[in-house]
Design an enzyme around this catalytic site. Structure first.
Site, PDB file in Angstrom:
ATOM      1  N   GLY A  36      43.492  46.612  48.709  1.00  0.00           N
ATOM      2  CA  GLY A  36      42.077  46.540  48.145  1.00  0.00           C
ATOM      3  C   GLY A  36      41.688  44.989  48.590  1.00  0.00           C
ATOM      4  N   GLY A  38      38.801  41.864  47.709  1.00  0.00           N
ATOM      5  CA  GLY A  38      37.825  41.358  46.608  1.00  0.00           C
ATOM      6  C   GLY A  38      37.103  40.292  46.891  1.00  0.00           C
ATOM      7  N   TYR A  40      38.005  37.381  45.790  1.00  0.00           N
ATOM      8  CA  TYR A  40      38.705  35.945  45.708  1.00  0.00           C
ATOM      9  C   TYR A  40      39.976  36.266  46.562  1.00  0.00           C
ATOM     10  CZ  TYR A  40      36.140  33.698  42.101  1.00  0.00           C
ATOM     11  OH  TYR A  40      35.364  33.014  41.313  1.00  0.00           O
ATOM     12  N   GLY A  41      40.028  37.445  47.233  1.00  0.00           N
ATOM     13  CA  GLY A  41      41.353  37.562  47.801  1.00  0.00           C
ATOM     14  C   GLY A  41      41.689  39.219  48.418  1.00  0.00           C
ATOM     15  N   VAL A  42      42.803  39.467  48.674  1.00  0.00           N
ATOM     16  CA  VAL A  42      43.447  40.726  49.405  1.00  0.00           C
ATOM     17  C   VAL A  42      44.525  40.968  48.607  1.00  0.00           C
ATOM     18  CG1 VAL A  42      43.695  42.172  51.402  1.00  0.00           C
ATOM     19  CG2 VAL A  42      42.204  40.222  51.510  1.00  0.00           C
ATOM     20  N   VAL A  43      44.881  42.331  48.435  1.00  0.00           N
ATOM     21  CA  VAL A  43      45.994  43.050  47.753  1.00  0.00           C
ATOM     22  C   VAL A  43      46.625  43.645  49.017  1.00  0.00           C
ATOM     23  CG1 VAL A  43      47.303  44.254  45.923  1.00  0.00           C
ATOM     24  CG2 VAL A  43      45.098  43.046  45.284  1.00  0.00           C
ATOM     25  N   LYS A  58      49.429  39.920  46.194  1.00  0.00           N
ATOM     26  CA  LYS A  58      47.957  39.514  46.098  1.00  0.00           C
ATOM     27  C   LYS A  58      47.794  38.121  46.598  1.00  0.00           C
ATOM     28  CE  LYS A  58      44.776  40.209  42.103  1.00  0.00           C
ATOM     29  NZ  LYS A  58      44.737  40.220  40.697  1.00  0.00           N
ATOM     30  N   ASP A 154      39.174  43.000  30.039  1.00  0.00           N
ATOM     31  CA  ASP A 154      38.806  43.725  30.983  1.00  0.00           C
ATOM     32  C   ASP A 154      39.652  45.143  30.999  1.00  0.00           C
ATOM     33  OD1 ASP A 154      36.968  44.628  33.029  1.00  0.00           O
ATOM     34  OD2 ASP A 154      38.207  43.723  34.584  1.00  0.00           O
TER      35      ASP A 154
END
Length: 437
Positions: A36, A38, A40-43, A58, A154
């Site tokens: 994934g 996002g 703020y970064g990548v997984v 992450k 969340d």
């Protein structure tokens, strides 16, 4: 107290996610795929090239971050580490700090998240025993977090990962978690799962709310997801006609969802508008354990199941509310929490470039010195503070609501509910996941 997360960083000089594929971190951990992306970064998916053990990594971007944004990253890592002592929280294995990003190595769950298992695989709908098993594990994880002063904020199926053919679930993604018992971060989380008090600030001086009961409300929506494959409403707000109808008639949910009388009674305790009167997690666990069935084939449904164009097969109830008999699954025993594995408070160990750690069976020994074999960037291994042990099961965890029980701040919900006209309702489908890393 940290406020609501800041806006996404400016990614000046940020490399494309695919540019890191094939890179070997610390001489052993190779990035193999992208799970994934996002703000703020990548997984990434990754594998230990010596043991073939899979992991998820992450990669949190550090370039272009403001000091406040860095604090949010540090808070997420620290709170996740503390919570990961529980077996139903995704393990945070190791942290490696590089010049351009921070690599957070976590447990890999190849079966995906709870959302996809509900909507695409239909794994829990109609299977009361499996749904009960999963929900009790989620309760245990959240109760443990609360016991050590961590509030997730969340909770939703997208942030719960699945293993063991659906038999085990694990809480993940602490990006919005807080250690604040009382918070003023209104609108924090996903709208389908927010409690009413979290939506907008109450009239002064009550411009804050308790974090624990907000998590409990989210658990109630997840329970509806697990058992019915739907959301009870789009938003627990006066603007949502379905929620207003529920406020007017507590029996309303049974008219649109195939809830058993026992589950409907439990949901009334969870969806208590006044957070000071909302059910506690220990009491919720007892009610779930005693609940004989979650769904009912005789539920009074005011509208027929929606047609396929509006309700894809993965969202539809199983056989028009027919319950599928399944073998009984025994409740999970009380988990044995592992002892803390980190002892030093945020000390850093310098890593020499060009060496490897071949003496250890795993690349993730907390005391080992390893390096990157495919990059000239140096890594710093960050040792986190110790985790906390959970209190004995049965010890009541209490919270103090910022609103007195007698306060009438929630009366507008009741008043607005009286304006609802008698119209046909149908439950909304589960919201498509919004990935934020």
């Amino acid at each position: 107290m940290l406020p609501t997360p800041p806006p996404s960083p400016t990614l000046n000089g940020f490399c494309a996610p695919e540019d890191r594929l094939g890179q070997v971190l610390a001489g052993r951990l190779q990035l193999t795929g992208i799970l994934g992306v996002g703000a703020y970064g990548v997984v990434y998916t990754a594998v230990d090239i010596q043991t073939n053990i899979p992991y998820a990594v992450k990669a949190l971007n550090k370039l272009g971050l403001e000091p406040r944004q860095r604090k949010f990253q540090q808070r997420e890592i620290q709170l996740h580490h503390q919570a990961s002592a529980h077996p139903n929280v995704v393990s945070l294995v190791k942290i490696m700090d590089a010049p351009d990003c921070t690599y957070v190595v976590i447990e890999y769950c190849p079966e995906g998240d709870l959302f996809s298992n509900i909507t695409e695989r239909g794994k829990y709908i109609g299977n009361d025993a499996l749904a009960k098993r999963a929900f009790l594990q989620i309760l245990d994880a959240v109760e443990y977090c609360h016991s050590i002063g961590i509030y997730h904020r969340d909770l939703k199926p997208e942030n719960i990962l699945v293993t063991d053919q659906g038999m085990t679930v694990k809480l993940a993604d602490f990006g919005l978690a807080t250690a604040d018992h009382i918070t003023s971060d209104f609108g924090c989380g996903s709208t389908f799962y927010m409690s009413p008090e979290c939506q907008t600030p109450a009239p002064k001086p009550y411009s804050c709310y308790a974090s624990a009961p907000n998590d409990v409300w989210s658990l109630g929506v997840i329970l509806v997801n697990l058992t019915c494959g739907r959301n009870p409403w789009k938003r627990a707000s006066l603007d949502d006609s379905t929620f207003r109808a529920y406020m007017k008639d507590p029996k309303f949910l049974r008219s649109i969802l195939p809830l058993s009388p026992e589950l409907d009674s439990i949901l009334k305790r969870i969806f208590e508008v006044n957070p000071a009167r909302r059910i506690s997690i220990p009491e919720l666990r007892e009610l779930i354990l005693r609940c004989p069935s979650f769904t009912s084939t005789k539920a009074a449904v005011s509208t027929p199941p929606p047609s396929p164009p509006f309700c894809p097969a993965e969202y539809a109830f199983n056989g028009c509310y027919q319950q599928v008999p399944v073998p009984s699954v025994a409740p999970l025993p009380a988990p044995a929490y592992p002892a803390p594995t980190f002892e030093l408070p945020f000390t850093q160990h310098s890593i020499s470039s060009g060496s490897s750690d071949s003496d250890n069976d795993s690349v993730f020994s907390s005391s080992s010195s390893v390096s990157s074999a495919s990059s000239t960037s140096s890594f710093t291994h960050v040792t986190l503070p110790p985790t906390h042990k959970a209190p004995p099961r049965g010890v009541q965890q209490t919270y103090v609501s910022p609103l007195p029980v007698s306060n009438t701040w929630f009366q507008p919900f009741i008043q607005a509910a009286n304006l609802v006209k008698h119209v046909s309702f149908q439950p909304p489908m589960m919201a498509a996941p919004v990935r934020v890393y």
